[in-house]
Design a protein around this motif. Structure first.
Motif, PDB file in Angstrom:
ATOM      1  N   THR B  67       0.846  -1.193   0.000  1.00  0.00           N
ATOM      2  CA  THR B  67       0.000   0.000   0.000  1.00  0.00           C
ATOM      3  C   THR B  67       0.882   1.245   0.000  1.00  0.00           C
ATOM      4  OG1 THR B  67      -0.050   0.190   2.405  1.00  0.00           O
ATOM      5  CG2 THR B  67      -1.729  -1.229   1.380  1.00  0.00           C
ATOM      6  N   GLU B  68       0.268   2.381  -0.293  1.00  0.00           N
ATOM      7  CA  GLU B  68       1.006   3.641  -0.267  1.00  0.00           C
ATOM      8  C   GLU B  68       1.558   3.903   1.139  1.00  0.00           C
ATOM      9  OE1 GLU B  68       2.788   6.939  -1.816  1.00  0.00           O
ATOM     10  OE2 GLU B  68       1.932   5.203  -2.822  1.00  0.00           O
ATOM     11  N   ARG B  69       0.775   3.601   2.135  1.00  0.00           N
ATOM     12  CA  ARG B  69       1.227   3.762   3.518  1.00  0.00           C
ATOM     13  C   ARG B  69       2.440   2.881   3.805  1.00  0.00           C
ATOM     14  NH1 ARG B  69       0.111   5.109   8.993  1.00  0.00           N
ATOM     15  NH2 ARG B  69      -0.942   6.867   8.044  1.00  0.00           N
ATOM     16  N   GLN B  70       2.378   1.643   3.382  1.00  0.00           N
ATOM     17  CA  GLN B  70       3.520   0.740   3.621  1.00  0.00           C
ATOM     18  C   GLN B  70       4.773   1.233   2.901  1.00  0.00           C
ATOM     19  OE1 GLN B  70       1.454  -2.879   2.356  1.00  0.00           O
ATOM     20  NE2 GLN B  70       1.642  -3.696   4.436  1.00  0.00           N
ATOM     21  N   ILE B  71       4.589   1.786   1.721  1.00  0.00           N
ATOM     22  CA  ILE B  71       5.738   2.305   0.980  1.00  0.00           C
ATOM     23  C   ILE B  71       6.391   3.466   1.728  1.00  0.00           C
ATOM     24  CG2 ILE B  71       6.318   3.673  -1.088  1.00  0.00           C
ATOM     25  CD1 ILE B  71       4.573   1.717  -2.706  1.00  0.00           C
ATOM     26  N   THR B  72       5.603   4.389   2.232  1.00  0.00           N
ATOM     27  CA  THR B  72       6.212   5.518   2.948  1.00  0.00           C
ATOM     28  C   THR B  72       6.794   5.061   4.287  1.00  0.00           C
ATOM     29  OG1 THR B  72       4.041   6.216   3.776  1.00  0.00           O
ATOM     30  CG2 THR B  72       4.849   7.303   1.802  1.00  0.00           C
ATOM     31  N   ASP B  73       6.194   4.053   4.899  1.00  0.00           N
ATOM     32  CA  ASP B  73       6.768   3.517   6.142  1.00  0.00           C
ATOM     33  C   ASP B  73       8.130   2.867   5.877  1.00  0.00           C
ATOM     34  OD1 ASP B  73       4.508   4.351   7.505  1.00  0.00           O
ATOM     35  OD2 ASP B  73       3.653   2.339   7.718  1.00  0.00           O
ATOM     36  N   LEU B  74       8.211   2.079   4.822  1.00  0.00           N
ATOM     37  CA  LEU B  74       9.492   1.433   4.492  1.00  0.00           C
ATOM     38  C   LEU B  74      10.557   2.478   4.166  1.00  0.00           C
ATOM     39  CD1 LEU B  74       8.221  -1.550   2.319  1.00  0.00           C
ATOM     40  CD2 LEU B  74       9.362  -1.722   4.551  1.00  0.00           C
ATOM     41  N   ALA B  75      10.168   3.494   3.409  1.00  0.00           N
ATOM     42  CA  ALA B  75      11.123   4.553   3.063  1.00  0.00           C
ATOM     43  C   ALA B  75      11.605   5.272   4.323  1.00  0.00           C
ATOM     44  CB  ALA B  75      10.486   5.534   2.084  1.00  0.00           C
ATOM     45  N   ALA B  76      10.681   5.506   5.256  1.00  0.00           N
ATOM     46  CA  ALA B  76      11.049   6.186   6.505  1.00  0.00           C
ATOM     47  C   ALA B  76      11.999   5.324   7.336  1.00  0.00           C
ATOM     48  CB  ALA B  76       9.795   6.529   7.310  1.00  0.00           C
ATOM     49  N   TRP B  77      11.764   4.012   7.321  1.00  0.00           N
ATOM     50  CA  TRP B  77      12.647   3.125   8.089  1.00  0.00           C
ATOM     51  C   TRP B  77      14.063   3.137   7.535  1.00  0.00           C
ATOM     52  CZ3 TRP B  77      14.800   1.107  11.899  1.00  0.00           C
ATOM     53  CH2 TRP B  77      15.659   0.012  11.782  1.00  0.00           C
ATOM     54  N   TYR B  78      14.214   2.949   6.253  1.00  0.00           N
ATOM     55  CA  TYR B  78      15.580   2.907   5.721  1.00  0.00           C
ATOM     56  C   TYR B  78      16.271   4.259   5.866  1.00  0.00           C
ATOM     57  CZ  TYR B  78      14.995  -1.878   4.304  1.00  0.00           C
ATOM     58  OH  TYR B  78      14.815  -3.235   4.333  1.00  0.00           O
ATOM     59  N   ALA B  79      15.509   5.335   5.758  1.00  0.00           N
ATOM     60  CA  ALA B  79      16.102   6.668   5.939  1.00  0.00           C
ATOM     61  C   ALA B  79      16.566   6.889   7.373  1.00  0.00           C
ATOM     62  CB  ALA B  79      15.096   7.743   5.535  1.00  0.00           C
ATOM     63  N   ALA B  80      15.931   6.185   8.322  1.00  0.00           N
ATOM     64  CA  ALA B  80      16.266   6.378   9.741  1.00  0.00           C
ATOM     65  C   ALA B  80      17.569   5.687  10.134  1.00  0.00           C
ATOM     66  CB  ALA B  80      15.112   5.865  10.610  1.00  0.00           C
ATOM     67  N   ILE B  81      18.064   4.808   9.292  1.00  0.00           N
ATOM     68  CA  ILE B  81      19.345   4.153   9.575  1.00  0.00           C
ATOM     69  C   ILE B  81      20.450   5.133   9.224  1.00  0.00           C
ATOM     70  CG2 ILE B  81      20.848   2.203   9.037  1.00  0.00           C
ATOM     71  CD1 ILE B  81      18.300   0.649   8.213  1.00  0.00           C
ATOM     72  N   GLU B  82      21.274   5.439  10.216  1.00  0.00           N
ATOM     73  CA  GLU B  82      22.304   6.453  10.010  1.00  0.00           C
ATOM     74  C   GLU B  82      23.503   5.841   9.293  1.00  0.00           C
ATOM     75  OE1 GLU B  82      24.875   9.429  12.871  1.00  0.00           O
ATOM     76  OE2 GLU B  82      23.044   8.516  13.641  1.00  0.00           O
ATOM     77  N   VAL B  83      23.957   6.501   8.253  1.00  0.00           N
ATOM     78  CA  VAL B  83      25.149   6.018   7.565  1.00  0.00           C
ATOM     79  C   VAL B  83      26.229   7.084   7.558  1.00  0.00           C
ATOM     80  CG1 VAL B  83      24.022   4.342   6.055  1.00  0.00           C
ATOM     81  CG2 VAL B  83      24.248   6.698   5.294  1.00  0.00           C
ATOM     82  N   THR B  84      27.458   6.613   7.618  1.00  0.00           N
ATOM     83  CA  THR B  84      28.594   7.493   7.405  1.00  0.00           C
ATOM     84  C   THR B  84      29.370   6.954   6.214  1.00  0.00           C
ATOM     85  OG1 THR B  84      30.064   6.227   8.828  1.00  0.00           O
ATOM     86  CG2 THR B  84      28.778   7.967   9.875  1.00  0.00           C
ATOM     87  N   ALA B  85      29.922   7.854   5.430  1.00  0.00           N
ATOM     88  CA  ALA B  85      30.695   7.466   4.250  1.00  0.00           C
ATOM     89  C   ALA B  85      32.113   7.999   4.402  1.00  0.00           C
ATOM     90  CB  ALA B  85      30.059   8.038   2.983  1.00  0.00           C
ATOM     91  N   THR B  86      33.095   7.136   4.158  1.00  0.00           N
ATOM     92  CA  THR B  86      34.497   7.525   4.257  1.00  0.00           C
ATOM     93  C   THR B  86      35.187   7.235   2.932  1.00  0.00           C
ATOM     94  OG1 THR B  86      34.459   6.915   6.591  1.00  0.00           O
ATOM     95  CG2 THR B  86      36.621   7.249   5.580  1.00  0.00           C
ATOM     96  N   ILE B  87      35.642   8.299   2.304  1.00  0.00           N
ATOM     97  CA  ILE B  87      36.357   8.171   1.036  1.00  0.00           C
ATOM     98  C   ILE B  87      37.731   7.563   1.286  1.00  0.00           C
ATOM     99  CG2 ILE B  87      37.518   9.584  -0.712  1.00  0.00           C
ATOM    100  CD1 ILE B  87      35.092  11.230  -0.985  1.00  0.00           C
ATOM    101  N   PRO B  88      38.148   6.591   0.470  1.00  0.00           N
ATOM    102  CA  PRO B  88      39.466   5.984   0.683  1.00  0.00           C
ATOM    103  C   PRO B  88      40.578   6.985   0.410  1.00  0.00           C
ATOM    104  CG  PRO B  88      38.516   5.215  -1.378  1.00  0.00           C
ATOM    105  CD  PRO B  88      37.453   6.027  -0.694  1.00  0.00           C
ATOM    106  N   GLY B  89      41.718   6.807   1.096  1.00  0.00           N
ATOM    107  CA  GLY B  89      42.907   7.609   0.791  1.00  0.00           C
ATOM    108  C   GLY B  89      43.450   7.225  -0.567  1.00  0.00           C
ATOM    109  N   ARG B  90      44.224   8.102  -1.143  1.00  0.00           N
ATOM    110  CA  ARG B  90      44.792   7.810  -2.463  1.00  0.00           C
ATOM    111  C   ARG B  90      45.878   6.749  -2.369  1.00  0.00           C
ATOM    112  NH1 ARG B  90      43.661  11.406  -6.527  1.00  0.00           N
ATOM    113  NH2 ARG B  90      42.238  13.053  -5.887  1.00  0.00           N
TER     114      ARG B  90
END
Lengths: 90, 90
Positions: B67-90
């Motif tokens: 459902t549309e509700r389930q879609i926005t709930d799933l999107a909200a859940w994955y967005a709530a997981i905090e990510v950090t990104a670290t670019i590799p050194g050269r």
């Protein structure tokens, strides 16, 4: 075929980073983060965009010009960005 | 419409996590990581899969039932997981 992340990095700086971010964290809400993304997934999506099997106006234009080598290089670059995921507390 | 990340978390545990991981880091190389992904992007892709505008055998089946509700709930859940990104050194 293994991509070259350093070549991918240079290419991404020119054609991807304005939407997907220098570090693969997107600068536009409608664009996905690509940091740490699975390289097989990224390469498959770029091929799908190139062949218009996946539809997105901007991406179909960008991907049309990409060689197979460039696609694997880009996938290798985004995969090389290390990501950590932290699940929120309840 | 704002999604409910807690409802999305429960739904994701049942139908998404076997491929996309409990923490949104995919367990299969062909599946994308979803941790911290932009919610507008995730919702748009789920709608595209639901309507067969984006093609993937597994995802077209899964999304057809959402459902549309389930879609926005799933999107909200994955967005709530905090990510950090670290670019590799050269």
């Amino acid at each position: 075929q293994e991509g070259d992340p350093r070549a991918g990095r240079r290419l991404a700086a020119g054609i991807c980073s304005s939407c997907h971010g220098r570090d693969g964290i997107a600068t536009l809400p409608e664009a996905p983060n690509l940091a740490g993304q699975n390289p097989a997934y990224v390469a498959a999506q770029l091929r799908a965009y190139r062949e218009n099997k996946r539809q997105n106006e901007q991406m179909n234009i960008v991907a049309r010009e990409l060689t197979e080598r460039q696609i694997t290089d880009l996938a290798a670059w985004y995969a090389a960005i290390e990501v950590t995921a932290t699940i929120p507390g309840r």
